[in-house]
Design a protein around this motif. Structure first.
Motif, PDB file in Angstrom:
ATOM      1  N   HIS A 161       0.852  -1.265  -0.037  1.00  0.00           N
ATOM      2  CA  HIS A 161      -0.075  -0.074  -0.112  1.00  0.00           C
ATOM      3  C   HIS A 161       0.853   1.183   0.151  1.00  0.00           C
ATOM      4  O   HIS A 161       0.347   2.426  -0.348  1.00  0.00           O
ATOM      5  N   ASP A 162       2.151   1.261   0.348  1.00  0.00           N
ATOM      6  CA  ASP A 162       3.040   2.312   0.387  1.00  0.00           C
ATOM      7  C   ASP A 162       3.618   2.703  -1.116  1.00  0.00           C
ATOM      8  O   ASP A 162       4.132   3.950  -1.237  1.00  0.00           O
ATOM      9  N   LYS A 163       3.371   1.884  -2.119  1.00  0.00           N
ATOM     10  CA  LYS A 163       3.769   2.257  -3.434  1.00  0.00           C
ATOM     11  C   LYS A 163       2.639   2.831  -3.992  1.00  0.00           C
ATOM     12  O   LYS A 163       1.485   2.073  -3.810  1.00  0.00           O
TER      13      LYS A 163
END
Length: 149
Positions: free
Chosen positions: A10-12
């Motif tokens: 989710h951080d990309k």
């Protein structure tokens, strides 16, 4: 044409990449579709301003000089005019189906004939909206993939 989907953390940021030998009509259609599903509009609910993803909107309706944006779960009020939203959303698979309503064609499960040359659009949510006879020709063009002015 092969397809490949890769889940990412989710951080990309999400990314769609198309690898092709040439930019064909098919590739252009895919790119246009992806771009048409992007975007947000502003709406208010419970005295708070929200950014509503275009893909979440089922339809937009004008009632008593107020504009309401309907999703499967919530209803928001917009400060924009219906014709302004129509202009913003016309390339995002939205179509005017009556004097007071815009419909997200991607949320339509079925279209059935109704009385007086009208049609009824049945949404995936089960909700039904009436398509006025004046707008039926535009609906037919949109369903054939033709550009509606």
């Amino acid at each position: 044409m092969q397809t490949k989907i890769t889940k990412i953390p989710h951080d990309k940021p999400e990314l769609i990449e198309i690898q092709c030998h040439s930019v064909s009509d098919e590739v252009r259609e895919i790119v246009a579709f992806v771009k048409s599903r992007q975007g947000r509009v502003s709406g208010m609910a419970d005295d708070k301003m929200y950014e509503i993803a275009v893909v979440d909107i089922s339809y937009i309706e004008a009632v008593d000089n107020k504009i309401f944006i309907y999703t499967d779960k919530d209803v928001y009020e917009s400060r924009q005019k219906l014709y302004e939203l129509e202009d913003i959303l016309k390339k995002k698979h939205f179509l005017r189906i009556s004097k007071s309503m815009l419909l997200n064609l991607m949320k339509v499960d079925a279209i059935t004939p109704a009385l007086n040359s009208k049609f009824t659009a049945v949404l995936f949510s089960g909700e039904q909206v009436v398509i006025s006879r004046k707008y039926v020709p535009d609906l037919k063009k949109a369903l054939k993939g033709e550009i509606v002015k």
